[in-house]
Design a protein around this motif. Structure first.
Motif, PDB file in Angstrom:
ATOM      1  N   PHE A 257       0.873  -1.171   0.000  1.00 11.27           N
ATOM      2  CA  PHE A 257       0.000   0.000   0.000  1.00 11.27           C
ATOM      3  C   PHE A 257       0.912   1.224   0.000  1.00 11.27           C
ATOM      4  O   PHE A 257       1.188   1.821   1.034  1.00 11.27           O
ATOM      5  CB  PHE A 257      -0.910  -0.008   1.224  1.00 11.27           C
ATOM      6  N   GLY A 258       1.413   1.572  -1.184  1.00  7.82           N
ATOM      7  CA  GLY A 258       2.447   2.594  -1.293  1.00  7.82           C
ATOM      8  C   GLY A 258       1.911   4.000  -1.104  1.00  7.82           C
ATOM      9  O   GLY A 258       0.756   4.303  -1.416  1.00  7.82           O
ATOM     10  N   LEU A 259       2.774   4.886  -0.620  1.00  4.38           N
ATOM     11  CA  LEU A 259       2.416   6.284  -0.412  1.00  4.38           C
ATOM     12  C   LEU A 259       2.516   7.033  -1.740  1.00  4.38           C
ATOM     13  O   LEU A 259       3.526   6.946  -2.444  1.00  4.38           O
ATOM     14  CB  LEU A 259       3.339   6.923   0.622  1.00  4.38           C
ATOM     15  N   VAL A 260       1.458   7.767  -2.086  1.00  9.15           N
ATOM     16  CA  VAL A 260       1.418   8.555  -3.325  1.00  9.15           C
ATOM     17  C   VAL A 260       1.322  10.035  -2.959  1.00  9.15           C
ATOM     18  O   VAL A 260       0.416  10.443  -2.226  1.00  9.15           O
ATOM     19  CB  VAL A 260       0.209   8.160  -4.201  1.00  9.15           C
ATOM     20  N   ASP A 261       2.253  10.838  -3.458  1.00 12.32           N
ATOM     21  CA  ASP A 261       2.237  12.283  -3.227  1.00 12.32           C
ATOM     22  C   ASP A 261       2.188  12.973  -4.588  1.00 12.32           C
ATOM     23  O   ASP A 261       3.168  13.549  -5.049  1.00 12.32           O
ATOM     24  CB  ASP A 261       3.475  12.709  -2.436  1.00 12.32           C
ATOM     25  N   ASP A 262       1.058  12.879  -5.247  1.00  8.11           N
ATOM     26  CA  ASP A 262       0.867  13.386  -6.601  1.00  8.11           C
ATOM     27  C   ASP A 262      -0.484  14.093  -6.628  1.00  8.11           C
ATOM     28  O   ASP A 262      -1.539  13.452  -6.578  1.00  8.11           O
ATOM     29  CB  ASP A 262       0.898  12.217  -7.589  1.00  8.11           C
ATOM     30  N   GLU A 263      -0.469  15.428  -6.686  1.00  7.31           N
ATOM     31  CA  GLU A 263      -1.696  16.208  -6.585  1.00  7.31           C
ATOM     32  C   GLU A 263      -2.670  15.889  -7.718  1.00  7.31           C
ATOM     33  O   GLU A 263      -3.879  15.814  -7.506  1.00  7.31           O
ATOM     34  CB  GLU A 263      -1.368  17.697  -6.566  1.00  7.31           C
ATOM     35  N   GLU A 264      -2.145  15.716  -8.938  1.00  8.36           N
ATOM     36  CA  GLU A 264      -3.017  15.418 -10.074  1.00  8.36           C
ATOM     37  C   GLU A 264      -3.715  14.074  -9.886  1.00  8.36           C
ATOM     38  O   GLU A 264      -4.917  13.939 -10.126  1.00  8.36           O
ATOM     39  CB  GLU A 264      -2.208  15.422 -11.373  1.00  8.36           C
ATOM     40  N   LYS A 265      -2.964  13.077  -9.450  1.00  9.79           N
ATOM     41  CA  LYS A 265      -3.557  11.753  -9.218  1.00  9.79           C
ATOM     42  C   LYS A 265      -4.554  11.810  -8.075  1.00  9.79           C
ATOM     43  O   LYS A 265      -5.614  11.172  -8.119  1.00  9.79           O
ATOM     44  CB  LYS A 265      -2.453  10.737  -8.918  1.00  9.79           C
ATOM     45  N   ALA A 266      -4.248  12.585  -7.039  1.00 14.68           N
ATOM     46  CA  ALA A 266      -5.168  12.729  -5.909  1.00 14.68           C
ATOM     47  C   ALA A 266      -6.484  13.352  -6.368  1.00 14.68           C
ATOM     48  O   ALA A 266      -7.572  12.897  -5.974  1.00 14.68           O
ATOM     49  CB  ALA A 266      -4.523  13.567  -4.808  1.00 14.68           C
ATOM     50  N   ARG A 267      -6.406  14.394  -7.215  1.00 12.30           N
ATOM     51  CA  ARG A 267      -7.632  15.015  -7.732  1.00 12.30           C
ATOM     52  C   ARG A 267      -8.449  14.033  -8.556  1.00 12.30           C
ATOM     53  O   ARG A 267      -9.675  14.010  -8.493  1.00 12.30           O
ATOM     54  CB  ARG A 267      -7.275  16.258  -8.573  1.00 12.30           C
ATOM     55  N   ARG A 268      -7.755  13.224  -9.343  1.00 15.97           N
ATOM     56  CA  ARG A 268      -8.436  12.255 -10.183  1.00 15.97           C
ATOM     57  C   ARG A 268      -9.238  11.263  -9.334  1.00 15.97           C
ATOM     58  O   ARG A 268     -10.320  10.819  -9.722  1.00 15.97           O
ATOM     59  CB  ARG A 268      -7.401  11.529 -11.040  1.00 15.97           C
ATOM     60  N   TYR A 269      -8.705  10.907  -8.182  1.00 17.24           N
ATOM     61  CA  TYR A 269      -9.377   9.961  -7.288  1.00 17.24           C
ATOM     62  C   TYR A 269     -10.319  10.641  -6.292  1.00 17.24           C
ATOM     63  O   TYR A 269     -11.005   9.957  -5.529  1.00 17.24           O
ATOM     64  CB  TYR A 269      -8.341   9.154  -6.506  1.00 17.24           C
ATOM     65  N   GLY A 270     -10.315  11.968  -6.274  1.00 19.10           N
ATOM     66  CA  GLY A 270     -11.199  12.673  -5.353  1.00 19.10           C
ATOM     67  C   GLY A 270     -10.738  12.641  -3.919  1.00 19.10           C
ATOM     68  O   GLY A 270     -11.556  12.671  -2.990  1.00 19.10           O
ATOM     69  N   VAL A 271      -9.419  12.579  -3.705  1.00 21.63           N
ATOM     70  CA  VAL A 271      -8.857  12.613  -2.362  1.00 21.63           C
ATOM     71  C   VAL A 271      -7.916  13.801  -2.263  1.00 21.63           C
ATOM     72  O   VAL A 271      -7.561  14.417  -3.273  1.00 21.63           O
ATOM     73  CB  VAL A 271      -8.106  11.306  -2.011  1.00 21.63           C
ATOM     74  N   THR A 272      -7.507  14.139  -1.054  1.00 20.52           N
ATOM     75  CA  THR A 272      -6.601  15.260  -0.854  1.00 20.52           C
ATOM     76  C   THR A 272      -5.345  14.796  -0.150  1.00 20.52           C
ATOM     77  O   THR A 272      -5.375  13.863   0.661  1.00 20.52           O
ATOM     78  CB  THR A 272      -7.265  16.360  -0.017  1.00 20.52           C
ATOM     79  N   GLY A 273      -4.245  15.493  -0.469  1.00 21.22           N
ATOM     80  CA  GLY A 273      -2.986  15.224   0.203  1.00 21.22           C
ATOM     81  C   GLY A 273      -2.400  13.879  -0.153  1.00 21.22           C
ATOM     82  O   GLY A 273      -2.969  13.114  -0.944  1.00 21.22           O
ATOM     83  N   PRO A 274      -1.259  13.540   0.414  1.00 21.11           N
ATOM     84  CA  PRO A 274      -0.671  12.211   0.188  1.00 21.11           C
ATOM     85  C   PRO A 274      -1.647  11.117   0.616  1.00 21.11           C
ATOM     86  O   PRO A 274      -2.372  11.262   1.602  1.00 21.11           O
ATOM     87  CB  PRO A 274       0.577  12.230   1.078  1.00 21.11           C
ATOM     88  N   PHE A 275      -1.686  10.047  -0.143  1.00 15.81           N
ATOM     89  CA  PHE A 275      -2.586   8.941   0.180  1.00 15.81           C
ATOM     90  C   PHE A 275      -1.882   7.629  -0.143  1.00 15.81           C
ATOM     91  O   PHE A 275      -0.868   7.602  -0.838  1.00 15.81           O
ATOM     92  CB  PHE A 275      -3.909   9.059  -0.589  1.00 15.81           C
ATOM     93  N   ARG A 276      -2.413   6.542   0.368  1.00 17.35           N
ATOM     94  CA  ARG A 276      -1.883   5.215   0.076  1.00 17.35           C
ATOM     95  C   ARG A 276      -2.683   4.607  -1.067  1.00 17.35           C
ATOM     96  O   ARG A 276      -3.882   4.863  -1.204  1.00 17.35           O
ATOM     97  CB  ARG A 276      -1.962   4.321   1.322  1.00 17.35           C
ATOM     98  N   GLU A 277      -1.990   3.801  -1.869  1.00 11.78           N
ATOM     99  CA  GLU A 277      -2.645   3.195  -3.021  1.00 11.78           C
ATOM    100  C   GLU A 277      -2.250   1.731  -3.130  1.00 11.78           C
ATOM    101  O   GLU A 277      -1.082   1.376  -2.940  1.00 11.78           O
ATOM    102  CB  GLU A 277      -2.255   3.928  -4.305  1.00 11.78           C
ATOM    103  N   ALA A 278      -3.234   0.888  -3.440  1.00  9.55           N
ATOM    104  CA  ALA A 278      -2.989  -0.539  -3.657  1.00  9.55           C
ATOM    105  C   ALA A 278      -3.648  -0.946  -4.959  1.00  9.55           C
ATOM    106  O   ALA A 278      -4.816  -0.622  -5.199  1.00  9.55           O
ATOM    107  CB  ALA A 278      -3.540  -1.366  -2.505  1.00  9.55           C
ATOM    108  N   GLU A 279      -2.897  -1.636  -5.815  1.00 13.22           N
ATOM    109  CA  GLU A 279      -3.414  -2.132  -7.082  1.00 13.22           C
ATOM    110  C   GLU A 279      -3.069  -3.606  -7.208  1.00 13.22           C
ATOM    111  O   GLU A 279      -1.914  -3.986  -6.991  1.00 13.22           O
ATOM    112  CB  GLU A 279      -2.806  -1.366  -8.260  1.00 13.22           C
ATOM    113  N   PHE A 280      -4.036  -4.437  -7.577  1.00 10.90           N
ATOM    114  CA  PHE A 280      -3.773  -5.870  -7.677  1.00 10.90           C
ATOM    115  C   PHE A 280      -4.863  -6.543  -8.488  1.00 10.90           C
ATOM    116  O   PHE A 280      -5.946  -5.989  -8.694  1.00 10.90           O
ATOM    117  CB  PHE A 280      -3.682  -6.519  -6.287  1.00 10.90           C
ATOM    118  N   ASP A 281      -4.564  -7.731  -8.970  1.00  9.96           N
ATOM    119  CA  ASP A 281      -5.525  -8.569  -9.688  1.00  9.96           C
ATOM    120  C   ASP A 281      -6.072  -9.635  -8.751  1.00  9.96           C
ATOM    121  O   ASP A 281      -5.363 -10.114  -7.851  1.00  9.96           O
ATOM    122  CB  ASP A 281      -4.869  -9.267 -10.880  1.00  9.96           C
TER     123      ASP A 281
END
Length: 305
Positions: A257-281
Motif C-alpha cells: 500500500f504505497g504512499l502517493v504524493d501526486d496532486e493530479e492523481k489525488a484530484r483524479r481519485y477525489g482525495v486530498t494530500g498524500p494517500f496510500r494506493e494498492a493495485e492488484f488482480d
C-alpha cells in the motif's frame, strides 16, 4: 486384550455400526471419520472425566457467545487452524489463493458504484484500492460481484461498534466494469486483536498466544461460470504480518500500500494530500478447468460412449 481395551474397541465398533443405515454416503463417510479420530484421541490421551466436562463446558460457552454479529465457533475454528486447513484442502490452483471468511462478514453489504468510498467515518489515512478481476486465462471478467469489508484505522468493524460506526461502514458490494476493473476509496485498515472476551480469548491466554491479525481487506468474488473466491489482501508493512492469529497470511496475498504524493492523481481519485494506493488482480477459476477432477470424469464418460 484386556477387558478395558475390548470395551474401547467395542464402543467404537458399535458407534460406527449405528451409521450403517445413513442414506447419504458422504455424510456417512464424514461421521465415521470423525468418530474414528475422536475415539482415537480419547484412547491415546485418556482425558479424565473432569477434563471431558471442562471441554463440554468450553464448547457450550462458545455456542452461548454466538449471536447475529458474533460467531465464536468460526473464531475457534480460525485460531485452531481448521478454517485455513479447510480452505487449503479445497484449493484448486491457478487462481488467487483463498483465505478464511472471518467472524465479521455480513450477508448483505451495501451496493456501491466503482469510485465510491466505503469509509463513512472520515478517517485520516486515506487509501485508494484498485482491483481487476480476471479468469485464469487472463481474460477480464465484466459484471463480477465483489463483496468488500474491512475494519477502521482503529481496528474495529462496524458490527463491533453499534452507535459509533454506521452499519455498512467499511463495506461495499461492487460490480466490475467491462474491463473487469473497479476501484474504491477507503482508509488503510489497522491490525487488530480478534475478540478475546469469550472462551476463545480464554484459550489464547491459556496457551500464551497473542490475538492479533495483520491489517487486511476481505473480498468475496463471484463471476458467472467461475468458482466463488473468498480471500484477503494484507497490508505489506503491517505489524503481525508474520504471526497472524488465524494463520491466514499467504505470501501471494501481501500487497504494498504505497504512499502517493501526486496532486493530479489525488484530484483524479477525489482525495486530498498524500494517500496510500494498492493495485492488484484477483484471479478466479472456471467452474471446470481442463485437468480438474470433474473435467476428467466428463472426458472419461465421453470416451466410453
Amino acid at each position: 486384550m484386556t477387558g478395558t481395551a475390548a470395551a474401547e474397541e467395542s464402543t467404537t465398533a458399535d458407534t460406527l455400526a449405528s451409521f450403517e443405515k445413513t442414506s447419504d454416503p458422504r455424510l456417512k463417510e464424514l461421521l465415521e471419520g470423525l468418530v474414528l479420530r475422536l475415539h482415537g484421541y480419547v484412547r491415546e490421551l485418556r482425558p479424565t472425566l473432569e477434563e471431558w466436562e471442562r471441554a463440554v463446558e468450553f464448547l457450550t460457552a462458545v455456542g452461548q457467545k454466538c449471536d447475529n454479529t458474533r460467531q465464536e465457533f468460526i473464531l475457534l475454528s480460525d485460531v485452531l487452524g481448521v478454517s485455513m486447513m479447510v480452505e487449503t484442502v479445497n484449493g484448486h490452483g491457478g487462481g488467487t489463493e483463498s483465505t478464511v471468511l472471518g467472524p465479521f462478514h455480513v450477508v448483505e453489504s451495501p451496493a456501491r458504484d466503482s469510485g465510491d468510498s466505503i469509509d463513512l467515518m472520515g478517517g485520516g489515512k486515506l487509501c485508494v484500492v484498485s482491483v481487476r478481476v480476471t479468469s485464469t486465462d487472463g481474460a477480464p471478467l465484466a459484471g463480477a460481484s465483489v463483496d468488500v469489508w474491512q475494519c477502521t484505522e482503529e481496528g474495529f468493524y462496524d458490527v463491533q461498534q453499534p452507535g459509533v460506526q454506521p452499519l455498512g461502514n467499511g463495506r461495499g458490494l461492487f460490480r466490475t466494469d467491462g474491463e473487469g476493473h473497479l476501484w474504491f476509496r477507503t482508509v488503510v485498515p489497522s491490525h487488530y486483536p480478534i475478540p478475546t472476551d469469550g472462551p476463545v480469548g480464554e484459550l489464547l491466554r491459556a496457551t500464551e498466544r497473542h490475538p492479533y491479525r495483520p491489517a487486511h481487506i476481505h473480498f468475496i468474488v463471484a463471476a458467472d461460470g467461475h468458482r466463488p473466491l473468498t480471500t484477503h489482501v494484507f497490508v505489506a508493512d503491517s505489524p503481525h504480518i508474520d504471526s497472524d492469529a488465524v494463520f491466514a497470511v499467504k505470501e501471494s496475498l501481501v500487497v504494498d500500500f504505497g504512499l502517493v504524493d501526486d496532486e493530479e492523481k489525488a484530484r483524479r481519485y477525489g482525495v486530498t494530500g498524500p494517500f496510500r494506493e494498492a493495485e492488484f488482480d484477483i484471479v478466479v477459476e472456471p467452474e471446470s478447468q481442463p485437468g480438474s477432477e470433474p473435467e476428467r470424469e466428463r472426458e472419461s464418460e465421453e470416451a466410453g460412449r
